[in-house]
Design a protein around this motif. Structure first.
Motif, PDB file in Angstrom:
ATOM      1  N   SER A   1       0.812  -1.216   0.000  1.00  0.00           N
ATOM      2  CA  SER A   1       0.000   0.000   0.000  1.00  0.00           C
ATOM      3  C   SER A   1       0.847   1.269   0.000  1.00  0.00           C
ATOM      4  O   SER A   1       0.411   2.311  -0.499  1.00  0.00           O
ATOM      5  CB  SER A   1      -0.944   0.011   1.197  1.00  0.00           C
ATOM      6  OG  SER A   1      -0.230   0.003   2.418  1.00  0.00           O
TER       7      SER A   1
ATOM      8  N   LEU B   1      -7.131  -3.519  -2.470  1.00  0.00           N
ATOM      9  CA  LEU B   1      -6.677  -3.291  -1.097  1.00  0.00           C
ATOM     10  C   LEU B   1      -7.576  -3.983  -0.079  1.00  0.00           C
ATOM     11  O   LEU B   1      -7.103  -4.479   0.948  1.00  0.00           O
ATOM     12  CB  LEU B   1      -6.623  -1.785  -0.805  1.00  0.00           C
ATOM     13  CG  LEU B   1      -5.440  -1.029  -1.412  1.00  0.00           C
ATOM     14  CD1 LEU B   1      -5.672   0.466  -1.361  1.00  0.00           C
ATOM     15  CD2 LEU B   1      -4.137  -1.394  -0.698  1.00  0.00           C
TER      16      LEU B   1
ATOM     17  N   ALA C   1      -5.538   2.049   4.304  1.00  0.00           N
ATOM     18  CA  ALA C   1      -4.973   2.597   3.067  1.00  0.00           C
ATOM     19  C   ALA C   1      -6.072   3.086   2.131  1.00  0.00           C
ATOM     20  O   ALA C   1      -5.905   4.080   1.423  1.00  0.00           O
ATOM     21  CB  ALA C   1      -4.111   1.545   2.368  1.00  0.00           C
TER      22      ALA C   1
END
Length: 379
Positions: A116, A159, A167
């Motif tokens: 990330s 993600l 993130a």
């Protein structure tokens, strides 16, 4: 064009250095006992953090000296494949590394890289180019507005597979902030905001661990030895700190009471050891750094350096959003998320990317000064 070192923005440089030195001291202090117990070397994490710091300084210096923003602008479309590849690699057997139920790290010989962190930088470099090229369209056309949101949606999906909700929040804030400064009408943000809140609520209740975090955030003392344990220990650390703290190295909460004491919750240890005075000093440091980066971005935009300006704006949003969330989590005003405190928390990936971001801001400011100086010399 290689900027002269005399053009370094002193306020930004020294605020970043100050935060980094505080981080080195606090990571060492917060990790003494856990390092001695687990690794028989109380300074293990402090030494590694110091090594990461030296690497970060070297990488940052190289970026400042050798990476013109014009090159990054030409390569902006390559940034998205880099971000996607980084997110894919965490799921490759043998490369992806799982920690505390999340697969967020790429394991390389001798080090791990948090995907990330790469994504944040790459996305800012891409979006800055998009905004600089299509600023007029963003002010008038829905289509131009939806393109970066589509890219954000793809990265968000990947993600959340890790999962890394923290993130996602940082990227969302950064995207909305950059588009707002680009002149996107407020009404669009209101409509997108309603959709985003609904999706965030669905994401929050989709996984049991997120529901537990929300419940523990609302009333951590209801299950202080279970889901609320981390937050209650953090709050105890703040309470023990009082006005001027218990003294450097004298924290009790870092003695295996507070989990992740040298990473996500290093601010709580600082609050215990340095007290209210130390916490306000650290917050002032982040405020000064954030103000200076936004100021540099504003100056660049006024003088016509649009790509430079939006790179700087994006970096400002990333650093400020991540710092705000981490500080809020530590103080119990935001739900727990796995986000490090930039420049301060233990972690090589975070330090290196933070150093690169500061170097890019310094480079953008120096390039603008250099070009203007040459223009005046020609006249």
């Amino acid at each position: 064009m290689r900027p002269r070192t005399g053009q370094l923005d002193q306020v930004l440089m020294w605020s970043a250095i100050g935060l980094t030195l505080v981080g080195l001291v606090m990571v060492t202090s917060a990790s003494l006992q856990i390092a001695e117990t687990r690794l028989d070397n109380p300074f293990y994490y402090g030494i590694r953090h110091g090594t990461y710091l030296l690497i970060s300084l070297g990488v940052g210096a190289a970026v400042y000296c050798c990476v013109p923003l014009a090159l990054l602008e030409r390569l902006r479309f390559a940034m998205l494949p880099v971000a996607v590849v980084a997110l894919v690699l965490v799921f490759v057997p043998g490369l992806g590394r799982e920690v505390n139920g999340s697969t967020r790290w790429i394991a390389l010989p001798g080090m791990t890289i948090q995907a990330s962190e790469i994504v944040k930088l790459c996305f800012v470099l891409y979006l800055a180019g998009y905004v600089a090229q299509r600023k007029a369209e963003l002010e008038t056309q829905w289509k131009a507005f939806f393109v970066p949101l589509g890219v954000l949606g793809l990265l968000t999906f990947m993600l959340l597979l890790e999962p890394d909700f923290g993130a996602v929040v940082v990227l969302g804030i950064t995207t909305m902030g950059m588009l707002f400064l680009a002149g996107v009408p407020t009404l669009r943000f209101l409509l997108i905001g309603l959709v985003a809140v609904g999706l965030a609520a669905l994401v929050a209740v989709a996984e049991p661990y997120r529901v537990a975090r929300l419940m523990s955030f609302l009333d951590p003392w209801a299950d202080q030895y279970g889901s609320g344990y981390q937050l209650t220990q953090s709050l105890i650390a703040f309470g023990r700190g009082n006005w001027f703290g218990v003294g450097l190295g004298n924290s009790v909460q870092k003695l295996f009471y507070l989990p992740e004491a040298h990473t996500d919750f290093v601010f709580a240890v600082l609050a215990e050891e340095w007290g209210l005075f130390g916490t306000l000093l650290l917050i002032f440091g982040f405020g000064l750094l954030g103000w200076r980066v936004f100021r540099i971005g504003h100056t660049l935009e006024q003088r016509g350096f649009l790509y430079h300006a939006y790179v700087v704006y994006g970096i400002a949003f990333v650093l400020c959003a991540q710092a705000f969330i981490n500080l809020g989590v530590n103080m119990g005003v935001l739900p727990t998320k796995g986000l490090t405190l930039p420049f301060v928390s233990y972690g090589g990936s975070s330090l290196v990317i933070s150093a690169v971001m500061v170097a890019l801001v310094l480079r953008a400011s120096a390039e603008q000064q250099e070009l203007q100086a040459r223009g005046r010399a020609k006249r």
